[in-house]
Design an enzyme around this catalytic site. Structure first.
Site, mmCIF file in Angstrom:
data_model
loop_
_atom_site.group_PDB
_atom_site.id
_atom_site.type_symbol
_atom_site.label_atom_id
_atom_site.label_comp_id
_atom_site.label_asym_id
_atom_site.label_seq_id
_atom_site.Cartn_x
_atom_site.Cartn_y
_atom_site.Cartn_z
ATOM 1 C CD GLN A 106 9.563 7.855 7.166
ATOM 2 O OE1 GLN A 106 8.369 7.760 6.908
ATOM 3 N NE2 GLN A 106 10.457 7.028 6.624
ATOM 4 N NE ARG A 122 8.683 -2.713 8.343
ATOM 5 C CZ ARG A 122 8.451 -3.024 9.602
ATOM 6 N NH1 ARG A 122 7.235 -2.932 10.097
ATOM 7 N NH2 ARG A 122 9.413 -3.417 10.380
ATOM 8 C CB CYS A 123 9.378 -1.760 0.336
ATOM 9 S SG CYS A 123 8.939 -1.042 -1.234
ATOM 10 C CD GLU A 178 12.361 -0.125 3.885
ATOM 11 O OE1 GLU A 178 11.880 0.993 4.071
ATOM 12 O OE2 GLU A 178 13.238 -0.350 3.043
#
Lengths: 789, 157
Positions: free
Chosen positions: A223, A373-374, A743
């Site tokens: 990423q 996912r945060c 998110e």
């Protein structure tokens, strides 16, 4: 929501353009890392430890080396010759690539086998014989910190315990005073278990070192390709891998969610194997390796307390947390914040005093502490404050919605400085909650619940009114290993008015090729279809810190707008030249400049682009290009209110989510279709840990939840039909008024579900239940409270 | 061992080890990389292909078991430059994000819609419950399949 400023043909902000990515994906023509196949490519597979803590007495590779096609068995001793048997973590701790002495967790990499075929590499792994001497195992971070606990990091000379760091924030004295004088206090232990992002594509790479040019190219599931290149150069510069000789290519990525930020040992071993052999080397982990050895999320043991007045006004928040980091602190947090942004735990409420402490501990588990996912530890913070808000409301006998409305930060208080020092940019929390209540029919649901309770049925309504903190970040506070967290966009407009734009971020499914093109269409009036977006290749894209923590739109999206505005400034000069008018007499509308008072005298952006290469004025440089490195002045604070209705089966303890309404506010929206898709996905990754997913360990450190057999990623059957809506409170400091959204739903959803379950069981005496709320857990509670036999 | 298969209406022959999994035949030998691998326990469905018209998880079938049989992968959905309605449905309804589970989802949906002409939402959800998606939350996948079903009822192919 403002109506779009551009036509659908231009496709700027606010248009639900179909995605540019989709034509290749629906034909099976994406290129993911495992699709890369090079001539003469070798395969790497990894021998992993069956023990959670053991001394390696001997590694015997002779049987493996006898397997036809097996070329080498690589051990820590081999890498130690080049000082590559260890690497720094993103939090400046150290982590083994391959061990020379001890293994520290089950499934840790012990050795690697290089072969001509992936099956033969696996045969080689089976044939490597390792002799271990088991050592005492520490899995509970509380026990890890007890006096006399075995010290795990014996590689650190002065380390005498398993404590990693202590971090605290806020005003302890003022908070303690507020608690001493409080009318009402509540206290709860909340555990957020280890979970795993489990993107459907696992991690892997193809490393190709060209011995002639000395250039290393790595196709890699990452990423953050630019940051990875720099880390590789810093770690391996001494063996000739200098930064200009490294090219990281992050091709199509099959989901990231935070799990593809860190550097895993497999990548490093594959690179080392390619450098040593001069051949391309592929390493692709399987699902069990992915779940068992890659970075985990959460594992926070939290004790939270709230103080309030008798009439329901919150006064103070106090939190103590024990963070289990496994054997190394390999969290993907900004350097300054070892507990991430956990101190956003004051949430959507106007506290006068707050104090938070976190302690990190080493245990015999895989390293990590990445996000699921945060943004950095925001779900942990949100879950805590939203659970506690419900607990306090119930304790006071107030409706949880009424309680929240009473304590929200008010719209007129923005920009708002929280008790823990964050400056919230904008918000209308009551607006979002009222919209959600109306959409779900809150008053009717409460009536229905009361009737059902009379009949002995268990129905609960849960609210979560979360505030996120995303868009890291302002470089004065945010860096990773010293790399400031700006991001970038470079635009080139070709003579025919078509464009290419490159970014320092990397989409993993978010649809950047579409949304970034829409930002440029908005700013330049060039149709989105005429703008090619590229990212993920460090040889071509400008430097950026990557995509995680919902930072693409807040940071790189802003860079796109700023670069486009530089282009527009030059386009104005060109237009003035072409129209023989003064710059200040020109009017801009998306796609053209015209002369004030003479709308017929105009030049389109395409005509201007052509002129930039064919008819630019004397003294002006040719071309129409710009680059922007955007350093945001502050963070953005997306928010929302979620309401969940659950029915609890008294016989089985099963929780069924009957309805779930999500009202989100992410400021101005680039592509409403994509935003809604992000929220659907985020909600499902909120449901998952709330009800199903957990990775736990027995006392010997054996993993439970290490395959999809018992790590329960929700299917379409368990997942409810999400109902979404929105409010729009633009960010005042973002050039597009956008905030980021990827998110929000993961952050907000688990608390809504947990609150609904506790709401269903409160009258029985249940005060809290830790996620995942499994049927077994609920059934046990029902039994303890006399409902089920 | 010799394996002869018809895949997407073309015939292939190859010599393979008996233990070679069908998914590796498709991906590594035949180089049709649209079929993906997401797990090793037959749970995720990313590797779903059609074997004699039935959806199978190709990570749990040996290549030799496909000998003499007909395979269809995601690359076979588009015909003569025309997308299949399931492909159109996924694109129109934003039924995909990272795209990794998508080929398997498409093949399961394709096989399902050959039998179910006007499925309910619950039937669709059950039909795709062997295929995991981590990005979309399934709502838009359901809509995509409904979109495709409507198109097929109107005579799409």
């Amino acid at each position: 929501m403002m109506p779009p400023r551009t036509t659908p043909e231009i496709g700027g902000m606010g248009h639900s353009l179909k995605r540019k990515e989709d034509p290749r994906f629906i034909r099976g023509k994406g290129t993911y890392v495992d699709d890369v196949q090079l001539p003469g490519m070798l395969y790497l597979d990894i021998v992993r430890s069956p023990f959670a803590h053991a001394r390696i007495k001997k590694i015997d590779a002779s049987r493996a080396l006898a397997v036809p096609g097996v070329l080498a068995v690589i051990t820590g001793q081999d890498l130690a010759k080049y000082n590559l048997h260890w690497m720094p973590t993103l939090m400046s701790d150290t982590q083994m690539v391959l061990p020379v002495e001890k293994v520290m967790y089950q499934a840790q990499e012990v050795a690697a086998v290089l072969a001509t075929d992936r099956y033969l590499a696996a045969d080689g792994v089976d044939a490597v014989e390792v002799e271990y001497e088991p050592l005492p195992v520490v899995v509970d971070p509380r026990k890890a910190l007890e006096p006399g606990a075995p010290v795990l990091r014996t590689d650190k000379k002065d380390k005498k315990d398993n404590h990693i760091w202590h971090w605290e924030w806020g005003d302890r004295a003022a908070t303690d005073r507020a608690f001493q004088g409080a009318d009402v206090t509540v206290k709860e232990d909340i555990y957020l278990p280890r979970i795993h992002v489990a993107s459907i594509e696992t991690c892997g790479c193809v490393a190709h070192f060209d011995k002639v040019t000395g250039k290393l190219t790595v196709w890699m599931t990452t990423q953050a390709p630019h940051a990875i290149r720099t880390v590789f150069a810093l770690v391996a510069g001494h063996v000739g891998l200098e930064e200009h000789k490294i090219r990281i290519i992050s091709p199509d990525i099959g989901g990231g969610f935070g799990g593809k930020v860190p550097v895993y040992p497999g990548y490093v071993i594959a690179v080392a194997a390619s450098v040593l052999t001069g051949k391309p080397v592929k390493w692709i982990e399987d699902r069990m390796e992915n779940l068992q050895a890659d970075s985990f999320a959460r594992d926070y043991h939290i004790t939270a307390e709230l103080a309030a007045t008798r009439d329901g006004r919150l006064t103070a928040l106090r939190i103590k947390t024990l963070a289990d980091h496994g054997y190394a602190d390999a969290a993907a947090n900004p350097s300054k914040f070892p507990a991430g942004l956990f101190h956003i735990c004051t949430g959507s409420y106007d506290f006068k005093a707050a104090h938070v402490e976190v302690d990190g501990a080493y245990t015999n588990k895989p390293p990590g502490g990445i996000a699921y996912r945060c943004s950095f530890r925001v779900t942990e913070a949100v879950h805590t404050i939203e659970r506690m808000a419900d607990l306090m409301a119930h304790q006071l006998g107030m409706d949880p919605a009424e309680f929240r409305l009473k304590n929200f930060i008010k719209p007129e208080q923005f920009p708002y400085r929280s008790a823990l020092g964050w400056e919230y940019d904008s918000g209308d929390y009551a607006g979002a909650l009222r919209k959600a209540m109306e959409k779900i029919g809150y008053a009717n649901l409460r009536r229905e619940q009361a009737e059902k309770r009379q009949r002995g049925e268990l129905m609960g309504i849960g609210i979560s009114s979360f505030t996120e903190i995303v868009g890291a970040g302002p470089s004065k506070h945010f860096d990773i290993l010293g790399l400031k967290m700006f991001d970038s966009c470079e635009i080139r407009i070709h003579p025919t008015g078509k464009a290419i734009a490159r970014f320092g971020t990397k989409s993993q499914g978010q649809g950047h090729e579409t949304t970034y093109a829409q930002i440029l269409a908005e700013e330049l009036g060039i149709p989105a279809k005429d703008i090619q977006v590229e990212e993920g290749d460090t040889d071509t894209a400008p430097y950026g810190l990557g995509t995680y923590a919902s930072r693409s739109t807040p940071v790189a999206g802003a860079a796109a707008a700023m670069a486009a505005r530089k282009i527009r400034d030059k386009a104005r000069k060109l237009a003035a030249h072409l129209l023989e008018a003064a710059e200040e007499d020109l009017l801009w509308e998306p796609g053209k400049f015209s002369v004030k008072g003479a709308p017929g005298r105009a030049k389109t952006i395409q005509e201007i682009a052509f002129a930039a290469y064919t008819n630019h004025p004397q003294g002006m440089e040719a071309g129409l290009e710009a680059v922007s490195y955007y350093d945001p002045p502050s963070l953005t604070y997306p928010f929302g209110s979620y309401i969940c209705v659950v029915d609890v089966d008294k016989g089985t303890g099963e929780v069924k989510v009957r309805r779930f309404v999500a009202v989100d506010d992410c400021g101005n929206i680039i592509n409403p279709m994509i935003v809604e898709g992000q929220i659907h996905g985020g909600l499902t990754m909120g449901l998952a840990p709330a009800l199903y997913e957990e990775i736990s360990y027995d006392e010997q450190g054996n993993i439970r939840g290490g395959s999809f057999i018992d790590y329960l990623v929700p299917t379409a059957v368990e997942t409810p039909k999400w109902e979404t809506d929105k409010t729009c409170t633009p960010s005042p400091h973002h050039p597009l008024g956008a905030k980021g959204v990827g998110e929000s739903a993961t952050v907000g959803a688990p608390a809504a579900i947990a609150n609904a379950v506790v709401d269903a069981l409160w009258h029985l005496g249940v005060r809290h239940v830790d996620i995942p709320i499994t049927p077994a857990k609920v059934w046990k509670l029902l039994r303890e409270h006399g409902v089920t036999e | 061992m010799r394996v002869e298969v018809t895949i997407n209406r073309e015939r292939y022959a190859s010599d393979v080890e008996p233990r070679l999994l069908l998914v590796h035949l498709i991906r590594d030998v035949l180089r049709l990389t649209g079929t993906h691998i997401g797990c090793d326990t037959t749970h995720c469905g990313a590797c779903t292909v059609l074997l004699d018209g039935r959806p199978v998880k190709s990570c749990t079938v040996f290549a030799v078991q496909a000998h003499g049989r007909e395979l269809m992968t995601v690359e076979g959905l588009e015909q003569d430059g025309n997308l299949h309605p399931v492909q159109e449905g996924f694109m129109q309804e934003h039924g995909l994000q990272c795209g990794y589970c998508t080929p398997g989802m498409l093949m399961t949906s394709y096989a399902f819609l050959r039998k179910a002409k006007d499925p309910t939402e619950d039937e669709i959800r059950l039909a795709i419950s062997g295929n995991l998606c981590r990005c979309t939350g399934y709502v838009n996948i359901v809509k995509a399949i409904q979109h495709a079903a409507a198109r097929l009822r109107q005579g799409g192919t």
